[in-house]
Every structure is written in structure tokens, then in C-alpha cells.
Write a protein that holds these residues in place. Structure first.
Motif, PDB file in Angstrom:
ATOM      1  N   SER A  25      38.726 -25.894  -0.609  1.00 23.46           N
ATOM      2  CA  SER A  25      40.430 -24.434   0.066  1.00 23.46           C
ATOM      3  C   SER A  25      39.858 -22.847  -1.340  1.00 23.46           C
ATOM      4  O   SER A  25      39.846 -22.056  -0.481  1.00 23.46           O
ATOM      5  CB  SER A  25      41.088 -24.729  -0.997  1.00 23.46           C
ATOM      6  OG  SER A  25      41.965 -26.171  -0.049  1.00 23.46           O
ATOM      7  N   VAL A  26      39.460 -23.261  -2.177  1.00 23.23           N
ATOM      8  CA  VAL A  26      39.078 -22.155  -3.096  1.00 23.23           C
ATOM      9  C   VAL A  26      37.572 -21.454  -2.452  1.00 23.23           C
ATOM     10  O   VAL A  26      37.808 -20.033  -1.889  1.00 23.23           O
ATOM     11  CB  VAL A  26      38.047 -22.714  -4.827  1.00 23.23           C
ATOM     12  CG1 VAL A  26      36.954 -21.513  -5.040  1.00 23.23           C
ATOM     13  CG2 VAL A  26      39.568 -23.284  -5.519  1.00 23.23           C
ATOM     14  N   MET A  27      36.700 -21.790  -1.553  1.00 17.18           N
ATOM     15  CA  MET A  27      35.672 -21.379  -1.059  1.00 17.18           C
ATOM     16  C   MET A  27      36.061 -20.789   0.608  1.00 17.18           C
ATOM     17  O   MET A  27      35.214 -19.733   0.888  1.00 17.18           O
ATOM     18  CB  MET A  27      34.906 -22.497  -0.292  1.00 17.18           C
ATOM     19  CG  MET A  27      33.426 -23.148  -1.850  1.00 17.18           C
ATOM     20  SD  MET A  27      32.549 -22.084  -2.360  1.00 17.18           S
ATOM     21  CE  MET A  27      32.619 -22.545  -3.807  1.00 17.18           C
ATOM     22  N   THR A  28      37.468 -21.209   1.076  1.00 17.83           N
ATOM     23  CA  THR A  28      37.320 -20.363   2.184  1.00 17.83           C
ATOM     24  C   THR A  28      38.160 -19.267   1.477  1.00 17.83           C
ATOM     25  O   THR A  28      38.231 -18.135   2.802  1.00 17.83           O
ATOM     26  CB  THR A  28      38.474 -22.019   2.518  1.00 17.83           C
ATOM     27  OG1 THR A  28      38.447 -22.616   3.657  1.00 17.83           O
ATOM     28  CG2 THR A  28      39.673 -20.543   3.546  1.00 17.83           C
ATOM     29  N   LYS A  29      39.311 -19.307   0.481  1.00 15.70           N
ATOM     30  CA  LYS A  29      39.863 -17.973  -0.195  1.00 15.70           C
ATOM     31  C   LYS A  29      38.398 -16.983  -0.675  1.00 15.70           C
ATOM     32  O   LYS A  29      38.541 -15.582  -0.388  1.00 15.70           O
ATOM     33  CB  LYS A  29      40.466 -17.815  -1.217  1.00 15.70           C
ATOM     34  CG  LYS A  29      41.754 -19.036  -1.148  1.00 15.70           C
ATOM     35  CD  LYS A  29      42.713 -19.051  -0.101  1.00 15.70           C
ATOM     36  CE  LYS A  29      43.078 -17.737  -0.269  1.00 15.70           C
ATOM     37  NZ  LYS A  29      44.865 -16.844   0.474  1.00 15.70           N
ATOM     38  N   LEU A  30      37.341 -17.375  -1.427  1.00 16.32           N
ATOM     39  CA  LEU A  30      36.481 -16.792  -1.580  1.00 16.32           C
ATOM     40  C   LEU A  30      35.145 -15.983   0.036  1.00 16.32           C
ATOM     41  O   LEU A  30      34.513 -15.383  -0.272  1.00 16.32           O
ATOM     42  CB  LEU A  30      35.600 -17.772  -1.603  1.00 16.32           C
ATOM     43  CG  LEU A  30      35.716 -18.062  -3.839  1.00 16.32           C
ATOM     44  CD1 LEU A  30      34.694 -18.820  -3.741  1.00 16.32           C
ATOM     45  CD2 LEU A  30      35.927 -16.784  -4.347  1.00 16.32           C
ATOM     46  N   GLY A  31      35.826 -16.694   1.332  1.00 13.76           N
ATOM     47  CA  GLY A  31      35.418 -15.539   2.473  1.00 13.76           C
ATOM     48  C   GLY A  31      34.282 -17.172   2.911  1.00 13.76           C
ATOM     49  O   GLY A  31      33.742 -16.774   3.668  1.00 13.76           O
ATOM     50  N   LYS A  32      33.843 -17.901   1.995  1.00 13.60           N
ATOM     51  CA  LYS A  32      32.874 -18.696   2.508  1.00 13.60           C
ATOM     52  C   LYS A  32      32.983 -19.260   4.199  1.00 13.60           C
ATOM     53  O   LYS A  32      32.247 -20.326   4.842  1.00 13.60           O
ATOM     54  CB  LYS A  32      32.608 -19.919   1.869  1.00 13.60           C
ATOM     55  CG  LYS A  32      31.791 -18.735   0.734  1.00 13.60           C
ATOM     56  CD  LYS A  32      31.268 -18.527   0.509  1.00 13.60           C
ATOM     57  CE  LYS A  32      30.151 -17.535  -0.447  1.00 13.60           C
ATOM     58  NZ  LYS A  32      28.799 -16.296  -0.399  1.00 13.60           N
ATOM     59  N   VAL A  33      34.231 -18.912   4.470  1.00 20.63           N
ATOM     60  CA  VAL A  33      34.445 -20.525   5.923  1.00 20.63           C
ATOM     61  C   VAL A  33      34.872 -19.013   7.246  1.00 20.63           C
ATOM     62  O   VAL A  33      36.223 -18.388   6.521  1.00 20.63           O
ATOM     63  CB  VAL A  33      35.958 -21.124   5.656  1.00 20.63           C
ATOM     64  CG1 VAL A  33      36.419 -21.612   6.761  1.00 20.63           C
ATOM     65  CG2 VAL A  33      35.173 -22.212   4.532  1.00 20.63           C
ATOM     66  N   HIS A  34      34.438 -19.001   8.093  1.00 17.80           N
ATOM     67  CA  HIS A  34      35.222 -18.335   9.185  1.00 17.80           C
ATOM     68  C   HIS A  34      36.131 -19.199  10.185  1.00 17.80           C
ATOM     69  O   HIS A  34      35.740 -20.113  11.056  1.00 17.80           O
ATOM     70  CB  HIS A  34      34.575 -17.536  10.085  1.00 17.80           C
ATOM     71  CG  HIS A  34      34.630 -16.400  11.070  1.00 17.80           C
ATOM     72  ND1 HIS A  34      35.767 -15.918  10.492  1.00 17.80           N
ATOM     73  CD2 HIS A  34      34.652 -16.406  12.604  1.00 17.80           C
ATOM     74  CE1 HIS A  34      36.087 -14.964  12.154  1.00 17.80           C
ATOM     75  NE2 HIS A  34      35.167 -15.876  13.238  1.00 17.80           N
ATOM     76  N   LYS A  35      37.320 -18.931  10.421  1.00 18.93           N
ATOM     77  CA  LYS A  35      38.050 -19.579  10.843  1.00 18.93           C
ATOM     78  C   LYS A  35      38.098 -20.789  10.678  1.00 18.93           C
ATOM     79  O   LYS A  35      38.746 -21.486   8.922  1.00 18.93           O
ATOM     80  CB  LYS A  35      38.132 -20.115  12.392  1.00 18.93           C
ATOM     81  CG  LYS A  35      38.138 -18.181  12.984  1.00 18.93           C
ATOM     82  CD  LYS A  35      38.415 -18.223  14.235  1.00 18.93           C
ATOM     83  CE  LYS A  35      38.741 -16.884  14.941  1.00 18.93           C
ATOM     84  NZ  LYS A  35      38.497 -16.638  16.681  1.00 18.93           N
TER      85      LYS A  35
END
Length: 303
Positions: A214-224
Motif C-alpha cells: 500500500s505504501v509503494m502504491t501511494k508512492l506511485g510505484k503501481v499503475h492500476k
């Protein structure tokens, strides 16, 4: 007082429902363990608001240049090492961003070094060696919430004004009182009394996976739901990278492969290069200048 706390902890480990465990058949053993494991997700579910709050606060620290330090002993430490080790290949981040400190060091990954968990000095020395500061996050992990090694790490982190988070699996604990944020599901006593590698370990694995993903997603490391920063270090991951670029850009796998070969198989860079019609040098500059922007944000900046 220390003995009283330890005695209470050991008393809570006793599982009166499994006193006939050693007399069960193989099928009865695995059925009982499976039934116990099914309760873990519900225990963790009750802590989702606390986990979400931790995600938000941790993300804020990392966006300002902070790092995560997992701290644990025994099973807790091994699970911390596992989760931290998965972050660089999955999200393309530096190994320095999410670090694990396990009591006993690397040797403790492959064999038990149980006596070191009582050393408060060892935990503090390790945090000092890594130059932990008020920018960082110290996450203490312990089933009981009273492990001296982990308690000392949280106390030292608090002294430095780092963000401190406790993860315990038998409800609120000593660590919960020390940390700024507490995640404390109660998974109940283990089917094998005191073996916290079982339900407690499962809960810790779930929580650490939630936090880091979740943290990495909030940092922009995941697209969709795509790992656009995955490190394509083998053939399987290279094919996955080709699929990601193909899907995002709406192009063939062959075209995606050509683009990826130009940027050392980095999906984000290949996508930026294709969508923005930029050179390799320019997309390198964008990703370095805006490391914590999502792919969508980076595209919008230069579109």
C-alpha cells in the motif's frame, strides 16, 4: 515486574483446546491447523483502520526522504527480512528504502539465535549504525509485544522522533504503549502452544504485505494493478514487463520488447518514452527528478 509480564505472556500462550494435539491423526492435525489459520484474516480485518493510518503516515515520511526500518527477533525478524527483500525487485526501489534489522543479524535467518532477542543494546547499536533519524520510520514486530530487542528499538526511534509503529499479534501490549501507532490483532493462542511461527507469523506476513504494497502504491510505484517498476531480472519477468507495456500503451508485445530493450527492461521508462515521444536520456531524467510521482502524474507533467 519483568518476570510478572513474562509470566503473564507465557500464561496467555496456553491453548486448552488443543491439549490432545499429539494424539491426533495426520488428517486431524492438518484440519485443526487449517481451522485455526482461517481465523487470522478476521483478526487482521479488525485492525484495517489502524493499518490504513500507518500507510498514510509512513507514506508521508518516505515522500520527505525517510526510510523504513523493520525490527524483529526470531520469526518476526525473518518475516521482516522477507518483506524488505521483496521491495526492490517488485517496486524498483533502492534496498536502502526498506531495511530489516533482525536480532542476531544474517546468521539468524538460517538458524535460531534466540538469546540475542534479550539484548537491548544490540538493537540500538544497529539503528545507530544505519543512521536512523527523525525522517525515518521504525516498525517493531513481535508476537507478544514485549521482546526486549524490539522494545528498545521502538524506544530509541521514539527518542529520535522517528515515526514508530508496533505490530503485535496478541492484542495491545507494551510495544503498543510505546509506539506512535499500534497494529494489534489478537489471533489467539497457537494450536502448538507458544509456536508463534504459526498464526502469529501468518498475521505478521499479511500485515507487512499490506503495509509495503500500500505504501509503494501511494508512492506511485503501481499503475492500476501493474508493477510498472518491476526489475525484470529473468525471462519470466521480462515477459511480464512486455505485457505491462503492451497493455498500458495498447501496442504489440514485439513493439513493447523493442522499447524495453532500449531502457534496460524498465516498464515505466518504456511507457514514458512511447507515450511522450521522448529520448532515453529524457525519461531517465524524469524518473530521477520525480521518483515518487505516479506514472499518470509523470505523463500529465510532460503531455
Amino acid at each position: 515486574m519483568k518476570e510478572d509480564a513474562l509470566s503473564e505472556c507465557l500464561k496467555n500462550e496456553s491453548n486448552q483446546e488443543t491439549t490432545q494435539f499429539s494424539e491426533l491423526s495426520a488428517l486431524e492435525l492438518v484440519t485443526l491447523i487449517n481451522s485455526a489459520d482461517m481465523t487470522v484474516a478476521n483478526a487482521v480485518k479488525k485492525e484495517l483502520p489502524a493499518i490504513a493510518k500507518a500507510v498514510e503516515r509512513i507514506t508521508e515520511r518516505l515522500q520527505k526522504g525517510g526510510r523504513i526500518f523493520y525490527v524483529g527477533a526470531g520469526t518476526s525478524g525473518r518475516l521482516a527480512v522477507l518483506d524488505s527483500a521483496e521491495c526492490p525487485p517488485t517496486f524498483g526501489v533502492s534496498p536502502a528504502l526498506v531495511q530489516a534489522i533482525i536480532a542476531g543479524g544474517h546468521d539468524a535467518m538460517l538458524k535460531a539465535v534466540e538469546n540475542i532477542e534479550d539484548s537491548q543494546e544490540a538493537a540500538i547499536e544497529e539503528l545507530q549504525r544505519r543512521h536512523v533519524s527523525d525522517k525515518d520510520v521504525v516498525i517493531g514486530i513481535a508476537a507478544s509485544g514485549r521482546t526486549p530487542f524490539t522494545v528498545a528499538a521502538l524506544q530509541y526511534g521514539k527518542k529520535l522522533k522517528a515515526l514508530t509503529v508496533s505490530i503485535t499479534t496478541r492484542g495491545k501490549s507494551m510495544m503498543s504503549e510505546i509506539a506512535d501507532l499500534s497494529i494489534a490483532p489478537d489471533v489467539g493462542a497457537e494450536v502448538l502452544t507458544g509456536s508463534t511461527r504459526m498464526k502469529s507469523g501468518t498475521a505478521q506476513k499479511m500485515i507487512l504485505g499490506m503495509l509495503s504494497t500500500s505504501v509503494m502504491t501511494k508512492l506511485g510505484k503501481v499503475h492500476k494493478n501493474l508493477m510498472v517498476d518491476v526489475v525484470a531480472s529473468n525471462e519470466k519477468l521480462q515477459r511480464r514487463a512486455e505485457g505491462i507495456v503492451s497493455e498500458v500503451c495498447g501496442i504489440s508485445h514485439e513493439t513493447a520488447r523493442t522499447l524495453l530493450q532500449m531502457v534496460n527492461y524498465h516498464p515505466r521508462k518504456a511507457i514514458l518514452m512511447y507515450e511522450l515521444h521522448l529520448s532515453v536520456e529524457k525519461v531517465d531524467q524524469i524518473t530521477q527528478q520525480y521518483p515518487y510521482r505516479s506514472l499518470q502524474q509523470q505523463l500529465a507533467l510532460f503531455n
